[in-house]
Design an enzyme around this catalytic site. Structure first.
Site, PDB file in Angstrom:
ATOM      1  N   ASP A 153       0.834  -1.193   0.000  1.00  0.00           N
ATOM      2  CA  ASP A 153       0.000   0.000   0.000  1.00  0.00           C
ATOM      3  C   ASP A 153       0.873   1.248   0.000  1.00  0.00           C
ATOM      4  O   ASP A 153       0.640   2.195  -0.743  1.00  0.00           O
ATOM      5  CB  ASP A 153      -0.965   0.022   1.198  1.00  0.00           C
ATOM      6  N   PHE A 191       0.442  11.916   7.070  1.00  0.00           N
ATOM      7  CA  PHE A 191      -0.298  10.692   7.362  1.00  0.00           C
ATOM      8  C   PHE A 191      -1.530  10.552   6.460  1.00  0.00           C
ATOM      9  O   PHE A 191      -2.358  11.452   6.378  1.00  0.00           O
ATOM     10  CB  PHE A 191      -0.722  10.639   8.828  1.00  0.00           C
ATOM     11  N   ARG A 234      -9.726   1.512   6.469  1.00  0.00           N
ATOM     12  CA  ARG A 234      -9.191   0.749   5.323  1.00  0.00           C
ATOM     13  C   ARG A 234     -10.200   0.615   4.193  1.00  0.00           C
ATOM     14  O   ARG A 234      -9.831   0.456   3.030  1.00  0.00           O
ATOM     15  CB  ARG A 234      -8.778  -0.665   5.766  1.00  0.00           C
ATOM     16  N   ASP A 253      -4.846   2.384   7.117  1.00  0.00           N
ATOM     17  CA  ASP A 253      -5.646   2.551   8.330  1.00  0.00           C
ATOM     18  C   ASP A 253      -5.045   3.554   9.303  1.00  0.00           C
ATOM     19  O   ASP A 253      -3.857   3.892   9.232  1.00  0.00           O
ATOM     20  CB  ASP A 253      -5.761   1.213   9.066  1.00  0.00           C
ATOM     21  N   ASP A 283       7.120   3.924   3.298  1.00  0.00           N
ATOM     22  CA  ASP A 283       7.394   5.118   4.102  1.00  0.00           C
ATOM     23  C   ASP A 283       8.898   5.136   4.379  1.00  0.00           C
ATOM     24  O   ASP A 283       9.684   5.504   3.505  1.00  0.00           O
ATOM     25  CB  ASP A 283       6.514   5.015   5.356  1.00  0.00           C
TER      26      ASP A 283
HETATM   27  P1  IMP Z   1       7.674   1.746   6.662  1.00  0.00           P
HETATM   28  O1  IMP Z   1       8.208   0.459   7.249  1.00  0.00           O
HETATM   29  O2  IMP Z   1       8.080   2.946   7.457  1.00  0.00           O
HETATM   30  O3  IMP Z   1       8.002   1.892   5.188  1.00  0.00           O
HETATM   31  O4  IMP Z   1       6.118   1.718   6.816  1.00  0.00           O
HETATM   32  C1  IMP Z   1       5.366   0.839   6.080  1.00  0.00           C
HETATM   33  C2  IMP Z   1       4.016   0.576   6.714  1.00  0.00           C
HETATM   34  O5  IMP Z   1       3.622   1.590   7.642  1.00  0.00           O
HETATM   35  C3  IMP Z   1       2.982   0.571   5.640  1.00  0.00           C
HETATM   36  O6  IMP Z   1       2.834  -0.703   5.055  1.00  0.00           O
HETATM   37  C4  IMP Z   1       1.738   1.027   6.385  1.00  0.00           C
HETATM   38  O7  IMP Z   1       1.102  -0.066   6.988  1.00  0.00           O
HETATM   39  C5  IMP Z   1       2.266   1.946   7.462  1.00  0.00           C
HETATM   40  N1  IMP Z   1       2.186   3.369   7.066  1.00  0.00           N
HETATM   41  C6  IMP Z   1       3.175   4.182   6.658  1.00  0.00           C
HETATM   42  N2  IMP Z   1       2.747   5.424   6.374  1.00  0.00           N
HETATM   43  C7  IMP Z   1       1.409   5.389   6.602  1.00  0.00           C
HETATM   44  C8  IMP Z   1       0.365   6.395   6.469  1.00  0.00           C
HETATM   45  O8  IMP Z   1       0.568   7.552   6.061  1.00  0.00           O
HETATM   46  N3  IMP Z   1      -0.900   5.990   6.794  1.00  0.00           N
HETATM   47  C9  IMP Z   1      -1.173   4.726   7.216  1.00  0.00           C
HETATM   48  N4  IMP Z   1      -0.239   3.765   7.352  1.00  0.00           N
HETATM   49  C10 IMP Z   1       1.048   4.094   7.042  1.00  0.00           C
HETATM   50 MG    MG Z   2       1.043  -1.998   5.344  1.00  0.00          MG
END
Ligand code: IMP
Ligand code: MG
Length: 176
Positions: A101, A153, A166, A160, A104
């Protein structure tokens, strides 16, 4: 404007624009992967809606499977990521396309790539609906991106806030 728990969110990416980009990425995937029977690996829960729409655009032979990842609590990335398989994943010598999805920090993705190495895939490509490029802390290339987004965010279309939102069919942004 919608309210989820204690926060307000406003519309950010409309449904028809999402579908247009999903179709574009679907066409790109058909160009590069229609001959090699790829394995599309969806990362749950967040990717379920994107995954479903994207797969309808891929009309060549392929397999699909899912992994469940958990790394986020509330609005902060915890840095700890765990994966649970749902059924056996036959990825050996396969071209695997991870479907996310959102990317980040990339911590989830980097842990996932490490986790997948035990299956000895032939290649691993990344496909994501949303990419927070400024927040990305890794060097692994993100091959297919529908939207590059700012470091705010987001909610809806699979994403979610503490379990809720979601099912919203488009992407909303935190109203600050
Ligand atoms: P990362 O490990 O920091 O890349 O984060 C990945 C996971 O964090 C994603 O698969 C999402 O589940 C969650 N996430 C990151 N940014 C957002 C956001 O803006 N809204 C909701 N969930 C997020
Ligand atoms: Mg995710």
């Amino acid at each position: 404007m919608i309210t989820v728990h204690d926060k307000q969110f406003r519309p950010h990416i409309k449904e028809d624009l999402i579908q247009k980009e999903v179709e574009r990425i679907g066409r790109e995937l058909m160009v590069s992967h229609s001959e090699n029977a790829p394995f599309f690996l969806g990362v749950l829960n967040g990717s379920f809606m994107f995954f479903s729409d994207l797969m309808k655009q891929f009309s060549a032979p392929c397999e699909i499977g899912f992994l469940k990842a958990a790394s986020y609590e509330g609005m902060e990335s915890t840095g700890k990521v765990k994966f649970h398989e749902s059924g056996k994943l036959s990825l050996q010598n396969r071209d695997v396309i991870i479907v996310e999805d959102i990317v980040d920090t990339g911590n989830t993705l980097s842990a996932l790539i490490e986790f997948l190495e035990r299956y000895q895939p032939k290649s691993i490509k990344i496909c994501t609906l949303l990419f927070k490029k400024e927040a990305y802390q890794h060097s692994y290339p993100i091959d297919y991106v529908c939207f590059e987004v700012e470091n705010k965010f987001l909610l809806g279309y699979g994403l979610d806030y503490d379990g809720y939102g979601r099912n919203i069919p488009e992407v909303y942004i935190l109203n600050e």
